[in-house]
Write a protein that holds these residues in place. Structure first.
Motif, PDB file in Angstrom:
ATOM      1  N   ARG A   1       0.847  -1.204   0.000  1.00  0.00           N
ATOM      2  CA  ARG A   1       0.000   0.000   0.000  1.00  0.00           C
ATOM      3  C   ARG A   1       0.879   1.249   0.000  1.00  0.00           C
ATOM      4  O   ARG A   1       0.741   2.126  -0.839  1.00  0.00           O
ATOM      5  CB  ARG A   1      -0.911   0.030   1.240  1.00  0.00           C
TER       6      ARG A   1
ATOM      7  N   LEU B   1      -9.614   7.490   1.458  1.00  0.00           N
ATOM      8  CA  LEU B   1      -9.559   6.029   1.333  1.00  0.00           C
ATOM      9  C   LEU B   1      -8.923   5.347   2.530  1.00  0.00           C
ATOM     10  O   LEU B   1      -9.253   4.212   2.862  1.00  0.00           O
ATOM     11  CB  LEU B   1      -8.752   5.638   0.080  1.00  0.00           C
ATOM     12  N   TRP B   2      -7.961   6.045   3.165  1.00  0.00           N
ATOM     13  CA  TRP B   2      -7.181   5.406   4.232  1.00  0.00           C
ATOM     14  C   TRP B   2      -7.146   6.295   5.472  1.00  0.00           C
ATOM     15  O   TRP B   2      -7.065   7.522   5.342  1.00  0.00           O
ATOM     16  CB  TRP B   2      -5.736   5.167   3.764  1.00  0.00           C
TER      17      TRP B   2
ATOM     18  N   GLU C   1      -9.309  -2.111   8.022  1.00  0.00           N
ATOM     19  CA  GLU C   1      -9.234  -1.577   6.652  1.00  0.00           C
ATOM     20  C   GLU C   1      -8.954  -2.753   5.703  1.00  0.00           C
ATOM     21  O   GLU C   1      -8.274  -3.709   6.070  1.00  0.00           O
ATOM     22  CB  GLU C   1      -8.122  -0.529   6.550  1.00  0.00           C
TER      23      GLU C   1
ATOM     24  N   ARG D   1      -8.544   0.989  -4.275  1.00  0.00           N
ATOM     25  CA  ARG D   1      -7.788   1.261  -3.041  1.00  0.00           C
ATOM     26  C   ARG D   1      -6.301   0.981  -3.267  1.00  0.00           C
ATOM     27  O   ARG D   1      -5.451   1.733  -2.845  1.00  0.00           O
ATOM     28  CB  ARG D   1      -8.312   0.393  -1.890  1.00  0.00           C
TER      29      ARG D   1
END
Ligand code: HEM
Length: 298
Positions: A198, A241-242, A258, A269
């Motif tokens: 990520r 989103l995060w 998450e 994502r």
């Protein structure tokens, strides 16, 4: 050498390059109903001026391209010579499985040797096989290596994470080496790999794509055939989103709940492997290799 006064010395080269550029753009516009492809023409014009500045000679387009082509063809020949040897070695093993020790029962090339593609009359030629094999090899090498480099940097930056990773790994395997089936039991390691991918996608830009027809994307008009690249860290750093996206925080995947959604089934994502029918075919292998290598190195 690069002073303003020296600029005059290269005047003839500039004039020749600009004349060639304009002539080429005119010819291209005439041939394609007014449309021209600016970038390659401009790039070539600057390139030829720089050749004059660097080497003091005037090279026409044909001789430059010939020099380039020669080098490219030579590299390709070396690639063919090296990879065809390996393909032929595998062909011999398939004919006689006892020929060598430690061979795998299946390999990628086995699936290609007799491949029949709809619309193609014949099976792949040797040069086509070389291209397909090279695509697979280069698809993995840099992407996964870059992830491991980021993994080591993240561990150095967060010694407590290294500690927890070590405990997670040892609690599953004890004194023996980690093996593929162990990975699914190492929940902290899995969270680490997710957070790694990520926060640090191995390619920061998505590979170039082009729309085949005019589309609207994120409110922008995208005409057909223009290069389209996405800057992936903007997705990783998007607060919509995060939670606290700039933090390297494994808890988001352990206790906060998450989700990674790497195949884009519910939304965008994480699209470092891209999505849907253009998704990287090596996704599963890549995730396994990264997890295994991190576990072995820790
Ligand atoms: C962290 C690891 C990896 C990442 C981030 C990654 C990412 C990507 C991306 C973004 C593409 C282009 C998809 C598109 O067309 O938009 C791609 C294509 C590809 N990847 Fe991966 N990849 C990884 C690992 C691997 C591995 C391990 C393999 C093989 C064992 C592999 C083989 C390929 C191949 C063959 C393609 C070309 C597919 C095609 O053109 O249809 N990749 N990968």
């Amino acid at each position: 050498m690069l002073s303003a006064s020296r600029l005059r010395d290269f005047h003839p080269a500039r004039v020749a390059a600009m004349d060639r550029l304009i002539a080429r753009i005119r010819a291209e516009a005439l041939a394609s109903d007014g449309g021209v492809w600016v970038l390659p023409n401009v790039r070539f014009a600057f390139f030829s001026i720089l050749l004059s500045i660097t080497f003091g000679v005037n090279l026409d387009k044909n001789s430059i391209i010939r020099a380039d082509e020669k080098k490219v063809l030579q590299v390709r020949q070396e690639q063919l010579d090296t990879v065809i040897l390996l393909i032929n070695r595998r062909r011999s093993i398939l004919k006689n499985p006892n020929l060598e020790l430690n061979v795998t029962t299946f390999s990628y090339i086995d699936s290609l040797l007799n491949l029949k593609v709809d619309g193609c009359g014949s099976i792949p030629t040797d040069p086509e096989l070389v291209t397909l094999c090279s695509e697979l090899i280069s698809g993995e090498t840099d992407t996964t290596s870059t992830s491991i480099e980021w993994a080591m940097a993240s561990i150095i930056d967060n010694p407590d994470i290294q500690d927890k990773l070590y405990k997670d790994i040892v609690s599953v395997v004890g004194d023996r080496s980690v093996d593929d089936p162990d990975l699914e039991k190492m929940l902290y390691l899995q969270a680490f790999v997710k957070e790694l991918l990520r926060k640090h996608p191995s390619t920061y830009f998505s590979l170039i794509h082009a729309a085949v027809e005019a589309v609207k994307l994120g409110g922008y008009d995208v005409p057909p055939n223009v290069n389209l690249e996405m800057f992936l860290p903007t997705i990783a750093e998007d607060e919509r989103l995060w939670l606290k996206p700039l933090e390297f925080n494994l808890k988001r995947f352990i206790s906060v709940g998450e989700t990674m959604d790497i195949t884009r089934s519910t939304g965008i994502r994480m699209i470092l492997f891209r999505a849907e029918w253009r998704i990287c075919p090596g996704l599963a292998i890549g995730m396994t290799h990264i997890s295994l290598m991190v576990a072995r190195m820790v």
